[in-house]
Scaffold this motif. Structure first.
Motif, PDB file in Angstrom:
ATOM      1  N   ALA A 186       0.786  -1.166  -0.184  1.00  0.00           N
ATOM      2  CA  ALA A 186       0.247   0.004   0.061  1.00  0.00           C
ATOM      3  C   ALA A 186       1.032   1.357  -0.105  1.00  0.00           C
ATOM      4  O   ALA A 186       0.575   2.477  -0.860  1.00  0.00           O
ATOM      5  N   ALA A 187       1.846   1.141   0.898  1.00  0.00           N
ATOM      6  CA  ALA A 187       2.818   2.544   0.735  1.00  0.00           C
ATOM      7  C   ALA A 187       3.552   2.319  -0.532  1.00  0.00           C
ATOM      8  O   ALA A 187       3.837   3.706  -1.064  1.00  0.00           O
ATOM      9  N   PHE A 188       4.100   1.624  -0.971  1.00  0.00           N
ATOM     10  CA  PHE A 188       4.803   1.560  -2.398  1.00  0.00           C
ATOM     11  C   PHE A 188       3.714   2.002  -3.595  1.00  0.00           C
ATOM     12  O   PHE A 188       4.125   2.888  -4.227  1.00  0.00           O
ATOM     13  N   THR A 189       2.399   1.494  -3.479  1.00  0.00           N
ATOM     14  CA  THR A 189       1.479   1.881  -4.452  1.00  0.00           C
ATOM     15  C   THR A 189       0.929   3.408  -4.181  1.00  0.00           C
ATOM     16  O   THR A 189       1.136   4.137  -5.341  1.00  0.00           O
ATOM     17  N   ALA A 190       0.786   3.816  -3.292  1.00  0.00           N
ATOM     18  CA  ALA A 190       0.467   5.215  -2.972  1.00  0.00           C
ATOM     19  C   ALA A 190       1.812   6.308  -3.153  1.00  0.00           C
ATOM     20  O   ALA A 190       1.361   7.263  -3.856  1.00  0.00           O
ATOM     21  N   ALA A 191       2.869   5.926  -2.864  1.00  0.00           N
ATOM     22  CA  ALA A 191       4.065   6.675  -3.150  1.00  0.00           C
ATOM     23  C   ALA A 191       4.447   6.793  -4.481  1.00  0.00           C
ATOM     24  O   ALA A 191       4.782   7.756  -4.945  1.00  0.00           O
ATOM     25  N   SER A 192       4.199   5.474  -5.182  1.00  0.00           N
ATOM     26  CA  SER A 192       4.472   5.616  -6.579  1.00  0.00           C
ATOM     27  C   SER A 192       3.315   6.764  -7.299  1.00  0.00           C
ATOM     28  O   SER A 192       3.546   7.409  -8.308  1.00  0.00           O
ATOM     29  N   GLU A 193       2.228   6.422  -6.905  1.00  0.00           N
ATOM     30  CA  GLU A 193       1.149   7.245  -7.430  1.00  0.00           C
ATOM     31  C   GLU A 193       1.423   8.747  -7.416  1.00  0.00           C
ATOM     32  O   GLU A 193       1.414   9.838  -8.085  1.00  0.00           O
ATOM     33  N   ALA A 194       1.915   9.099  -6.160  1.00  0.00           N
ATOM     34  CA  ALA A 194       2.362  10.500  -5.652  1.00  0.00           C
ATOM     35  C   ALA A 194       3.452  10.821  -6.740  1.00  0.00           C
ATOM     36  O   ALA A 194       3.350  11.904  -6.993  1.00  0.00           O
ATOM     37  N   LEU A 195       4.417   9.951  -6.578  1.00  0.00           N
ATOM     38  CA  LEU A 195       5.569  10.539  -7.547  1.00  0.00           C
ATOM     39  C   LEU A 195       5.117  10.713  -9.148  1.00  0.00           C
ATOM     40  O   LEU A 195       5.638  11.694  -9.725  1.00  0.00           O
ATOM     41  N   MET A 208      11.053  15.179  -4.464  1.00  0.00           N
ATOM     42  CA  MET A 208       9.774  14.484  -3.969  1.00  0.00           C
ATOM     43  C   MET A 208      10.237  13.476  -2.755  1.00  0.00           C
ATOM     44  O   MET A 208       9.490  13.513  -1.626  1.00  0.00           O
ATOM     45  N   VAL A 209      10.979  12.610  -3.342  1.00  0.00           N
ATOM     46  CA  VAL A 209      11.246  11.432  -2.233  1.00  0.00           C
ATOM     47  C   VAL A 209      12.150  12.071  -1.036  1.00  0.00           C
ATOM     48  O   VAL A 209      11.676  11.614   0.028  1.00  0.00           O
ATOM     49  N   GLU A 210      12.862  12.740  -1.454  1.00  0.00           N
ATOM     50  CA  GLU A 210      13.744  13.314  -0.084  1.00  0.00           C
ATOM     51  C   GLU A 210      12.456  14.110   0.940  1.00  0.00           C
ATOM     52  O   GLU A 210      12.669  13.888   2.123  1.00  0.00           O
ATOM     53  N   ILE A 211      11.461  14.923   0.100  1.00  0.00           N
ATOM     54  CA  ILE A 211      10.498  15.517   1.191  1.00  0.00           C
ATOM     55  C   ILE A 211       9.687  14.572   1.886  1.00  0.00           C
ATOM     56  O   ILE A 211       9.378  14.622   3.160  1.00  0.00           O
ATOM     57  N   LEU A 212       9.317  13.452   1.032  1.00  0.00           N
ATOM     58  CA  LEU A 212       8.382  12.639   1.502  1.00  0.00           C
ATOM     59  C   LEU A 212       9.135  11.825   2.665  1.00  0.00           C
ATOM     60  O   LEU A 212       8.605  11.607   3.898  1.00  0.00           O
ATOM     61  N   ASP A 213      10.485  11.458   2.758  1.00  0.00           N
ATOM     62  CA  ASP A 213      11.232  10.844   3.706  1.00  0.00           C
ATOM     63  C   ASP A 213      11.429  11.725   4.811  1.00  0.00           C
ATOM     64  O   ASP A 213      11.678  11.137   5.747  1.00  0.00           O
ATOM     65  N   ALA A 214      11.256  12.947   4.780  1.00  0.00           N
ATOM     66  CA  ALA A 214      11.436  13.604   5.971  1.00  0.00           C
ATOM     67  C   ALA A 214      10.046  14.284   6.416  1.00  0.00           C
ATOM     68  O   ALA A 214      10.290  15.369   7.385  1.00  0.00           O
ATOM     69  N   GLY A 217       4.948  11.414   5.205  1.00  0.00           N
ATOM     70  CA  GLY A 217       4.940  10.309   4.174  1.00  0.00           C
ATOM     71  C   GLY A 217       5.578   9.217   4.179  1.00  0.00           C
ATOM     72  O   GLY A 217       5.947   8.399   3.427  1.00  0.00           O
ATOM     73  N   GLN A 218       6.621   9.551   5.249  1.00  0.00           N
ATOM     74  CA  GLN A 218       7.905   8.618   5.364  1.00  0.00           C
ATOM     75  C   GLN A 218       7.615   7.084   5.723  1.00  0.00           C
ATOM     76  O   GLN A 218       6.632   6.823   6.386  1.00  0.00           O
ATOM     77  N   SER A 219       8.266   6.233   4.944  1.00  0.00           N
ATOM     78  CA  SER A 219       8.210   4.916   5.335  1.00  0.00           C
ATOM     79  C   SER A 219       9.490   4.202   4.724  1.00  0.00           C
ATOM     80  O   SER A 219      10.394   4.680   4.232  1.00  0.00           O
TER      81      SER A 219
END
Length: 294
Positions: A186-195, A208-214, A217-219
């Motif tokens: 679910a995290a992978f699918t949601a993060a991919s859609e956001a990306l 985007m990934v840097e901001i999500l991870d900080a 949305g981090q996972s």
């Protein structure tokens, strides 16, 4: 309790090879190996100082037999013949440890059949991927009906693990593993859609990934999966799309058995299934390419 010394390991693939290597590296056990690729088993045995056997029957003298195979159907086929008799003529009290990502309902059924022949089956699936298998720091979810059998197997499992979580009766470990992988999917699918949406809006994927991870949305997906395997384009996480999709489908069956609506699980299962139908046997991170193209 008598100490286990003779251990067998079946399934020397992406995860099984480093897991068996950790058992051998402990120096505590007489290890025998079996894999459908007999040549691979022999080569690994020479490297580890372990004995390779040509078939499951060669593990008849093992006190604990560890299995790391793709599906619970394959686990059952290795352990039981067409009329549900054990293929391995092991002594009563032999403990079989299924560390695969198996279907918990099938696990319980196989365990019942093995118990009639004097074996004890415990389920002990893993989380942590190949990197942690190499380091011997996998998380283990352990289910068992026979507490004494579990205690006999734990010294072996500890060589591969940084944490063993007792989940309850036989099958609960496999249920927990499937549900964990559903959450990861679910995290992978949601993060991919956001990306994908962000890219189309003009955002930079790495930013985007840097901001999500900080952020909230981090996972594990934003910390480990997306940076190396999607943004950098490696697509080599070591976790195949068919296996990931299989686990999510198992989680869907677990949710259905619980008798409640699970719309998120249904949506993630459908998304993963669509990617699998289109891409086949590829690293699961390539699902992003399918979703991006769609």
């Amino acid at each position: 309790m008598e100490q286990v010394t003779r251990v067998g390991f079946i399934g020397l693939g992406t995860m099984g090879e480093p897991m068996a290597s950790r058992i051998a590296a402990s120096g505590r056990f007489d290890l025998a190996l079996y894999d459908a690729d007999v040549r691979h088993a022999r080569a690994l045995g020479e490297r580890l100082g372990a004995r390779a056997v040509d078939g499951p029957g060669g593990l008849a003298d093992r006190e604990v037999i560890v299995m790391m195979l793709p599906t619970s159907a394959i686990v059952r086929d290795v352990l039981l013949d067409e009329v549900d008799r054990p293929r391995i003529p092991a002594a009563p009290g032999t403990v079989v440890v299924d560390m695969s990502s198996s279907d918990p309902i099938e696990t319980v059924d196989t365990g019942t059949l093995l118990a009639r022949a004097g074996y004890a089956l415990i389920d002990a699936p893993v989380s942590g991927a190949r990197e942690r298998a190499i380091a011997g720091t996998l998380s283990i979810m352990l289910g068992a009906d026979d507490a004494a059998a579990a205690e006999r197997a734990i010294p072996v499992i500890e060589t591969m693990s940084s944490g063993i979580y007792r989940t309850g009766k036989l099958g609960t470990g496999h249920a927990m593993k499937a549900l964990n992988n559903f959450v990861a999917a679910a995290a992978f699918t949601a993060a991919s859609e956001a990306l994908i949406a962000g890219e189309r809006f003009g955002l930079d994927a790495a930013t985007m990934v840097e901001i999500l991870d900080a952020s909230t949305g981090q996972s594990f997906v934003t910390s480990h999966v997306l940076p190396a395997h999607v943004v950098a384009g490696a697509y080599a996480s070591g976790f195949a799309l068919p296996l990931f999709t299989k686990d999510v489908r198992i989680a869907q069956r677990v949710q259905q058995a619980a008798g409640h609506a699970a719309p998120v699980c249904d949506a993630v299962t459908a998304a993963m299934g669509d990617a699998l139908d289109a891409l086949g046997n590829v690293d699961h991170t390539r699902a992003v390419e399918f979703w991006r193209g769609r």
